[in-house]
Design an enzyme around this catalytic site. Structure first.
Site, PDB file in Angstrom:
ATOM      1  N   GLY A  17      20.883  17.882  30.969  1.00 55.06           N
ATOM      2  CA  GLY A  17      19.967  18.507  29.903  1.00 55.06           C
ATOM      3  C   GLY A  17      18.684  18.641  30.579  1.00 55.06           C
ATOM      4  N   TYR A 140      37.089   7.464  27.276  1.00 53.99           N
ATOM      5  CA  TYR A 140      36.083   8.676  27.556  1.00 53.99           C
ATOM      6  C   TYR A 140      37.223   9.837  27.708  1.00 53.99           C
ATOM      7  CZ  TYR A 140      32.962  11.340  30.252  1.00 53.99           C
ATOM      8  OH  TYR A 140      32.127  12.770  30.822  1.00 53.99           O
ATOM      9  N   ASN A 169      31.563  15.209  39.364  1.00 53.55           N
ATOM     10  CA  ASN A 169      30.712  14.158  39.467  1.00 53.55           C
ATOM     11  C   ASN A 169      29.324  14.755  39.669  1.00 53.55           C
ATOM     12  OD1 ASN A 169      29.409  11.798  40.195  1.00 53.55           O
ATOM     13  ND2 ASN A 169      31.326  10.831  40.334  1.00 53.55           N
ATOM     14  N   VAL A 170      28.553  14.666  38.764  1.00 52.74           N
ATOM     15  CA  VAL A 170      27.252  15.203  38.761  1.00 52.74           C
ATOM     16  C   VAL A 170      26.138  14.154  39.293  1.00 52.74           C
ATOM     17  CG1 VAL A 170      25.431  16.436  37.362  1.00 52.74           C
ATOM     18  CG2 VAL A 170      27.908  16.511  36.416  1.00 52.74           C
ATOM     19  N   LYS A 191      20.383   1.305  45.229  1.00 56.05           N
ATOM     20  CA  LYS A 191      20.660   0.198  46.024  1.00 56.05           C
ATOM     21  C   LYS A 191      19.906   0.324  47.389  1.00 56.05           C
ATOM     22  CE  LYS A 191      25.365  -0.743  44.757  1.00 56.05           C
ATOM     23  NZ  LYS A 191      26.892  -0.750  45.260  1.00 56.05           N
TER      24      LYS A 191
HETATM   25  P1  NAP Z   1      23.231  11.492  30.288  1.00 55.55           P
HETATM   26  O1  NAP Z   1      22.505  11.714  31.229  1.00 55.55           O
HETATM   27  O2  NAP Z   1      23.797   9.983  30.178  1.00 55.55           O
HETATM   28  O3  NAP Z   1      22.602  11.844  28.918  1.00 55.55           O
HETATM   29  C1  NAP Z   1      23.202  11.675  27.679  1.00 55.55           C
HETATM   30  C2  NAP Z   1      22.535  12.494  26.778  1.00 55.55           C
HETATM   31  O4  NAP Z   1      23.095  12.378  25.500  1.00 55.55           O
HETATM   32  C3  NAP Z   1      21.077  12.005  26.599  1.00 55.55           C
HETATM   33  O5  NAP Z   1      20.225  13.190  26.141  1.00 55.55           O
HETATM   34  C4  NAP Z   1      21.049  11.075  25.185  1.00 55.55           C
HETATM   35  O6  NAP Z   1      19.954  11.277  24.420  1.00 55.55           O
HETATM   36  C5  NAP Z   1      22.146  11.765  24.557  1.00 55.55           C
HETATM   37  N1  NAP Z   1      22.951  11.040  23.498  1.00 55.55           N
HETATM   38  C6  NAP Z   1      23.812  10.031  23.658  1.00 55.55           C
HETATM   39  N2  NAP Z   1      24.002   9.527  22.597  1.00 55.55           N
HETATM   40  C7  NAP Z   1      23.774  10.207  21.542  1.00 55.55           C
HETATM   41  C8  NAP Z   1      23.788  10.173  20.131  1.00 55.55           C
HETATM   42  N3  NAP Z   1      24.511   9.362  19.577  1.00 55.55           N
HETATM   43  N4  NAP Z   1      22.964  11.114  19.555  1.00 55.55           N
HETATM   44  C9  NAP Z   1      22.147  12.047  20.029  1.00 55.55           C
HETATM   45  N5  NAP Z   1      22.256  12.123  21.312  1.00 55.55           N
HETATM   46  C10 NAP Z   1      22.777  11.252  22.030  1.00 55.55           C
HETATM   47  O7  NAP Z   1      24.580  12.410  30.531  1.00 55.55           O
HETATM   48  P2  NAP Z   1      24.734  13.306  31.482  1.00 55.55           P
HETATM   49  O8  NAP Z   1      25.318  13.008  32.869  1.00 55.55           O
HETATM   50  O9  NAP Z   1      23.573  14.356  31.431  1.00 55.55           O
HETATM   51  O10 NAP Z   1      26.108  13.940  30.768  1.00 55.55           O
HETATM   52  C11 NAP Z   1      25.908  15.181  30.113  1.00 55.55           C
HETATM   53  C12 NAP Z   1      27.374  15.817  29.653  1.00 55.55           C
HETATM   54  O11 NAP Z   1      27.925  16.148  30.854  1.00 55.55           O
HETATM   55  C13 NAP Z   1      28.311  14.700  29.009  1.00 55.55           C
HETATM   56  O12 NAP Z   1      28.968  15.612  27.912  1.00 55.55           O
HETATM   57  C14 NAP Z   1      28.966  14.177  30.113  1.00 55.55           C
HETATM   58  O13 NAP Z   1      30.406  13.660  29.293  1.00 55.55           O
HETATM   59  C15 NAP Z   1      29.370  15.415  30.953  1.00 55.55           C
HETATM   60  N6  NAP Z   1      29.702  15.071  32.446  1.00 55.55           N
HETATM   61  C16 NAP Z   1      28.912  14.168  33.058  1.00 55.55           C
HETATM   62  C17 NAP Z   1      29.200  14.063  34.429  1.00 55.55           C
HETATM   63  C18 NAP Z   1      28.288  13.157  35.321  1.00 55.55           C
HETATM   64  O14 NAP Z   1      28.593  12.648  36.482  1.00 55.55           O
HETATM   65  N7  NAP Z   1      27.267  12.720  34.928  1.00 55.55           N
HETATM   66  C19 NAP Z   1      30.369  14.477  35.266  1.00 55.55           C
HETATM   67  C20 NAP Z   1      31.020  15.508  33.996  1.00 55.55           C
HETATM   68  C21 NAP Z   1      30.686  15.618  32.919  1.00 55.55           C
HETATM   69  P3  NAP Z   1      18.909  10.075  24.913  1.00 55.55           P
HETATM   70  O15 NAP Z   1      18.129  10.377  26.060  1.00 55.55           O
HETATM   71  O16 NAP Z   1      18.021   9.937  23.541  1.00 55.55           O
HETATM   72  O17 NAP Z   1      19.401   8.712  24.939  1.00 55.55           O
HETATM   73  P1  GDP Z   2      34.178   8.138  38.833  1.00 53.66           P
HETATM   74  O1  GDP Z   2      33.797   9.298  40.012  1.00 53.66           O
HETATM   75  O2  GDP Z   2      34.375   8.770  37.500  1.00 53.66           O
HETATM   76  O3  GDP Z   2      35.427   7.206  39.353  1.00 53.66           O
HETATM   77  O4  GDP Z   2      32.864   7.363  38.736  1.00 53.66           O
HETATM   78  P2  GDP Z   2      31.750   6.759  39.737  1.00 53.66           P
HETATM   79  O5  GDP Z   2      30.821   7.895  39.903  1.00 53.66           O
HETATM   80  O6  GDP Z   2      31.227   5.479  39.222  1.00 53.66           O
HETATM   81  O7  GDP Z   2      32.328   6.474  41.342  1.00 53.66           O
HETATM   82  C1  GDP Z   2      33.389   5.398  41.461  1.00 53.66           C
HETATM   83  C2  GDP Z   2      33.767   5.318  42.840  1.00 53.66           C
HETATM   84  O8  GDP Z   2      32.455   4.973  43.517  1.00 53.66           O
HETATM   85  C3  GDP Z   2      34.725   4.355  43.085  1.00 53.66           C
HETATM   86  O9  GDP Z   2      35.787   4.382  43.920  1.00 53.66           O
HETATM   87  C4  GDP Z   2      33.794   3.085  43.614  1.00 53.66           C
HETATM   88  O10 GDP Z   2      34.287   2.085  44.108  1.00 53.66           O
HETATM   89  C5  GDP Z   2      32.867   3.725  44.326  1.00 53.66           C
HETATM   90  N1  GDP Z   2      31.393   3.047  44.405  1.00 53.66           N
HETATM   91  C6  GDP Z   2      30.983   2.606  45.608  1.00 53.66           C
HETATM   92  N2  GDP Z   2      29.749   1.919  45.227  1.00 53.66           N
HETATM   93  C7  GDP Z   2      29.475   2.221  43.909  1.00 53.66           C
HETATM   94  C8  GDP Z   2      28.241   1.821  43.231  1.00 53.66           C
HETATM   95  O11 GDP Z   2      27.232   1.257  43.490  1.00 53.66           O
HETATM   96  N3  GDP Z   2      28.358   2.242  41.884  1.00 53.66           N
HETATM   97  C9  GDP Z   2      29.329   3.021  41.229  1.00 53.66           C
HETATM   98  N4  GDP Z   2      29.494   3.460  40.195  1.00 53.66           N
HETATM   99  N5  GDP Z   2      30.559   3.274  41.953  1.00 53.66           N
HETATM  100  C10 GDP Z   2      30.559   2.708  43.359  1.00 53.66           C
END
Ligand code: NAP
Ligand code: GDP
Length: 322
Positions: A17, A140, A169-170, A191
């Site tokens: 966001g 999930y 992975n973002v 870390k």
């Molecule tokens: P994030 O940083 O954890 O942010 C989550 C957001 O959702 C925050 O704005 C949070 O609000 C809001 N939220 C959580 N629970 C809520 C609730 N009950 N009501 C209203 N708002 C709520 O997540 P992100 O990484 O930006 O992810 C965004 C989307 O991308 C998600 O759908 C996720 O599944 C998808 N996605 C993420 C990744 C990744 O690697 N991060 C990869 C693939 C897909 P607050 O700030 O107020 O807590």
């Molecule tokens: P995933 O991509 O959804 O599996 O989730 P993560 O972004 O948490 O990545 C997990 C992978 O990174 C696994 O292979 C972990 O063993 C490795 N990894 C190594 N160091 C770390 C760490 O400090 N945090 C996390 N979350 N994963 C780690």
């Protein structure tokens, strides 16, 4: 003049966001658009009435639906039930309200984590429901897969244009840098910062051998805005760098170490789970639409993220929140 559009971004305060907000404020905003970035303080989307009040207040014409319970491997391993229930509630409430309030288009977010564990590679958009997801994040994954079911259902019953993107992975500024709950890159960045400050060793969890395609949040933001404006399919679209840009966790960790200028000892804690070995995704569909899209090089984007974290250390998200 083009019709006025009100674009509601749920989860507008999270990693993705904030990146969309950054891209919108740095040149992408069009004169007929009003953007609303909502957080959980604006509405608890697990609650149907609260969700409806948010839609009543802003009357969005378009929705980018990001809000979700999100976490890295180790958070997923602990809370599968919560991941399933919260995300099911949020997604059902947001899509039901979008339908009720006549939203013209919704773009939701799936993830490459939700694909079948036992599969052929590369994974593509047709394979989401082909088999069980990896056991580490079944809660999930099944909840996210149901977004695709809802999108197809709303289209079939009501002609709604609800679609989804599938990012890998973002990472980027405003990520969750919590060591236990966050994803691998923000975890390693935090870390490296602490190890350098405290003169301690830098520990990579697992073997370092698993492979991932990483996408910079600001690249994802540009692509999601393109999807909102131009992508007309209900079937989701994978938003990913190329298969050749997949890196091992060890390579990703070395990139963080270089960006953070950490010179100390590096070790592996192989008592920690590796999770899914790989989820290599094809970006062929994306490339058919956008052959010339340029992703930020991995090293450059990691460096930007490390610099953002160092500058914002005090306020960056680091807490273990359930
Ligand atoms: P994030 O940083 O954890 O942010 C989550 C957001 O959702 C925050 O704005 C949070 O609000 C809001 N939220 C959580 N629970 C809520 C609730 N009950 N009501 C209203 N708002 C709520 O997540 P992100 O990484 O930006 O992810 C965004 C989307 O991308 C998600 O759908 C996720 O599944 C998808 N996605 C993420 C990744 C990744 O690697 N991060 C990869 C693939 C897909 P607050 O700030 O107020 O807590
Ligand atoms: P995933 O991509 O959804 O599996 O989730 P993560 O972004 O948490 O990545 C997990 C992978 O990174 C696994 O292979 C972990 O063993 C490795 N990894 C190594 N160091 C770390 C760490 O400090 N945090 C996390 N979350 N994963 C780690």
């Amino acid at each position: 003049m083009a019709d006025k559009q009100v674009i509601l971004v749920t989860g507008g305060t999270g990693l993705v966001g904030k990146a969309i907000e950054y891209v919108v404020e740095n040149g992408e905003k069009r004169p007929n658009e009003e953007w609303i970035f909502a957080s959980s303080k604006d509405a608890d989307l697990c609650d149907a009435d609260s969700t409806r009040s948010l839609f009543e207040k802003y009357k969005p014409t378009h929705v980018i639906h990001l809000a979700a319970m999100v976490g890295g491997l180790y958070r997923n391993l602990k809370y599968n039930l919560d991941f399933f229930r919260k995300n099911m509630m949020i997604n059902d409430n947001v899509l039901a309200a979008s339908h009720e309030f006549g939203v013209k288009k919704v773009v939701s977010c799936l993830s490459t984590c939700i694909f079948p564990d036992k599969t052929t590679y590369p994974i593509d958009e047709t394979m989401i429901h082909n088999g069980a997801p990896h056991d580490s994040n079944f809660g999930y994954s099944y909840a996210k897969r149901m977004i695709d079911v809802l999108n197809r259902g709303y289209n079939q019953s009501h002609g709604a244009k609800f679609t989804a993107v599938i990012p890998t992975n973002v990472y980027g500024p405003h990520d969750n840098f919590d060591l236990e709950d966050g994803h691998v890159l923000p975890g390693l960045i935090n870390k490296a910062y602490c190890a350098k400050r405290d003169g301690k060793e830098f520990v990579i969890w697992g073997t370092g051998l698993p492979r991932r395609q990483f996408i910079y949040s600001r690249d994802l933001a540009r692509l999601m805005i393109w999807v909102l404006r131009n992508y007309e399919e209900i079937e989701p679209i994978i938003l990913s760098v190329s298969e050749e840009d997949e890196v091992s966790i060890k390579e990703a960790a070395m990139t963080v170490i270089e960006a953070a200028d950490f010179k100390g000892k590096v070790t592996f804690d192989t008592s920690k789970s590796d999770g899914q070995f790989k989820k290599t995704a094809s970006n062929e569909k994306l490339r058919k639409y956008l052959p010339d899209f340029k992703f930020t090089p991995f090293k450059e984007a990691v460096k930007e993220t490390v610099e953002w974290f160092e500058k914002n250390y005090e306020t960056a998200r680091k807490e273990s929140a359930k």
